[in-house]
Motif scaffolding. Structure first.
Motif, PDB file in Angstrom:
ATOM      1  N   PRO A  78       8.028   3.793   5.777  1.00 44.11           N
ATOM      2  CA  PRO A  78       7.324   4.899   6.423  1.00 44.11           C
ATOM      3  C   PRO A  78       7.517   4.992   7.934  1.00 44.11           C
ATOM      4  CG  PRO A  78       5.768   3.200   5.753  1.00 44.11           C
ATOM      5  CD  PRO A  78       7.103   2.816   5.191  1.00 44.11           C
ATOM      6  N   LEU A  79       8.035   3.938   8.574  1.00 37.99           N
ATOM      7  CA  LEU A  79       8.125   3.942  10.034  1.00 37.99           C
ATOM      8  C   LEU A  79       9.553   3.996  10.569  1.00 37.99           C
ATOM      9  CD1 LEU A  79       5.332   1.330  10.807  1.00 37.99           C
ATOM     10  CD2 LEU A  79       5.173   3.827  10.846  1.00 37.99           C
ATOM     11  N   GLY A  80      10.553   4.041   9.695  1.00 38.08           N
ATOM     12  CA  GLY A  80      11.913   4.087  10.212  1.00 38.08           C
ATOM     13  C   GLY A  80      12.948   4.375   9.144  1.00 38.08           C
ATOM     14  N   SER A  81      14.089   4.847   9.597  1.00 38.77           N
ATOM     15  CA  SER A  81      15.232   5.079   8.714  1.00 38.77           C
ATOM     16  C   SER A  81      15.878   3.745   8.353  1.00 38.77           C
ATOM     17  CB  SER A  81      16.253   5.984   9.412  1.00 38.77           C
ATOM     18  OG  SER A  81      16.692   5.397  10.621  1.00 38.77           O
ATOM     19  N   CYS A  97      14.865   9.050  -4.761  1.00 37.54           N
ATOM     20  CA  CYS A  97      13.887   9.900  -5.447  1.00 37.54           C
ATOM     21  C   CYS A  97      13.241  10.828  -4.429  1.00 37.54           C
ATOM     22  CB  CYS A  97      12.763   9.065  -6.071  1.00 37.54           C
ATOM     23  SG  CYS A  97      13.259   7.751  -7.171  1.00 37.54           S
ATOM     24  N   HIS A  98      12.964  12.049  -4.840  1.00 40.47           N
ATOM     25  CA  HIS A  98      12.139  12.930  -4.014  1.00 40.47           C
ATOM     26  C   HIS A  98      10.714  12.393  -4.016  1.00 40.47           C
ATOM     27  CE1 HIS A  98      15.051  16.060  -3.286  1.00 40.47           C
ATOM     28  NE2 HIS A  98      15.347  16.104  -4.576  1.00 40.47           N
ATOM     29  N   ASP A  99       9.986  12.662  -2.944  1.00 41.18           N
ATOM     30  CA  ASP A  99       8.579  12.314  -2.889  1.00 41.18           C
ATOM     31  C   ASP A  99       7.775  13.411  -3.587  1.00 41.18           C
ATOM     32  OD1 ASP A  99       6.404  10.555  -1.542  1.00 41.18           O
ATOM     33  OD2 ASP A  99       5.804  12.620  -1.112  1.00 41.18           O
ATOM     34  N   ARG A 122      13.459   8.178   7.327  1.00 43.73           N
ATOM     35  CA  ARG A 122      12.132   7.559   7.277  1.00 43.73           C
ATOM     36  C   ARG A 122      11.334   8.143   6.110  1.00 43.73           C
ATOM     37  NH1 ARG A 122       7.466   9.306   9.533  1.00 43.73           N
ATOM     38  NH2 ARG A 122       8.564  10.972  10.605  1.00 43.73           N
ATOM     39  N   ASN A 123      10.661   7.268   5.377  1.00 40.97           N
ATOM     40  CA  ASN A 123       9.742   7.630   4.292  1.00 40.97           C
ATOM     41  C   ASN A 123      10.433   8.151   3.037  1.00 40.97           C
ATOM     42  OD1 ASN A 123       7.030   7.170   3.943  1.00 40.97           O
ATOM     43  ND2 ASN A 123       6.446   9.283   4.305  1.00 40.97           N
ATOM     44  N   SER A 124      11.711   7.835   2.827  1.00 40.49           N
ATOM     45  CA  SER A 124      12.454   8.274   1.641  1.00 40.49           C
ATOM     46  C   SER A 124      12.444   7.190   0.577  1.00 40.49           C
ATOM     47  CB  SER A 124      13.914   8.581   2.013  1.00 40.49           C
ATOM     48  OG  SER A 124      13.969   9.630   2.929  1.00 40.49           O
ATOM     49  N   ASN A 149       6.336  -1.794   7.350  1.00 42.02           N
ATOM     50  CA  ASN A 149       7.303  -0.716   7.168  1.00 42.02           C
ATOM     51  C   ASN A 149       7.916  -0.761   5.772  1.00 42.02           C
ATOM     52  OD1 ASN A 149       8.836   1.528   7.955  1.00 42.02           O
ATOM     53  ND2 ASN A 149      10.551   0.239   8.553  1.00 42.02           N
ATOM     54  N   LEU A 150       7.179  -1.257   4.796  1.00 40.31           N
ATOM     55  CA  LEU A 150       7.697  -1.334   3.423  1.00 40.31           C
ATOM     56  C   LEU A 150       6.596  -0.945   2.448  1.00 40.31           C
ATOM     57  CD1 LEU A 150       9.829  -2.154   1.293  1.00 40.31           C
ATOM     58  CD2 LEU A 150       8.879  -4.470   1.426  1.00 40.31           C
TER      59      LEU A 150
END
Length: 168
Positions: A78-81, A97-99, A122-124, A149-150
């Motif tokens: 959620p905090l970085g690519s 996967c799409h969110d 980020r967040n994918s 971040n996981l």
């Protein structure tokens, strides 16, 4: 009931909704070093947010997985690519996967070819690093810093990911 997904070839076009493909090519390139090198510029964008955030460059050696792959878990940051750039010209599997309202949707599988890397925004939601056939080394570009971040998600029923016939 087995939920089967067959990986498709990784291209910039068919992966664009999930992230960036990192490979030689594209429209933005130019000579550098007195014309002795060609720079393929801005193929992906690193993103690092949150307390004490910074972009890290690391390496990892991934162990190959058996196929068909039983996909039970995906993760996101959620905090970085997070980018993976292979150091050997070998294929690897990319699962995304799409969110869907904070949960991963149905997985999509891609077969990265020699010379291709990927960058997850980020967040994918994505699968773990999945070399095919033999161990493989990668450069990783991702976020360091404070805060977690996981995020992992475990499917109630695993998916079965198959390689295309030509890749077996």
């Amino acid at each position: 009931m087995t939920r089967i997904i067959t990986a498709q070839p990784l291209t910039r076009e068919n992966f664009a909704e999930f992230g960036q493909v990192i490979e030689i090519g594209g429209d933005h390139h130019f000579p550098i070093n007195g014309g002795k090198a060609e720079r393929f510029h801005a193929l992906a964008a690193a993103d690092a947010q949150g307390p004490n955030a910074r972009v890290l460059i690391s390496t990892v050696r991934g162990t190959p997985y058996d196929f068909p792959l039983k996909l039970a878990m995906v993760e996101r940051h959620p905090l970085g690519s997070q980018a993976f750039i292979p150091l050997q010209p070998r294929p690897f599997l990319v699962v995304v996967c799409h969110d869907e309202d904070g949960r991963p949707g149905i997985p999509h599988a891609f077969l990265a070819g020699p010379g291709q890397g990927i960058n997850y925004p980020r967040n994918s939601w994505h699968g773990v690093l999945t070399p095919i056939g033999e161990a493989q080394d990668f450069v990783i570009v991702d976020r360091g810093g404070d805060d977690n971040n996981l995020e992992e998600f475990f499917f109630e029923e695993p998916y079965e990911i198959r390689l295309p016939e030509a890749a077996r």
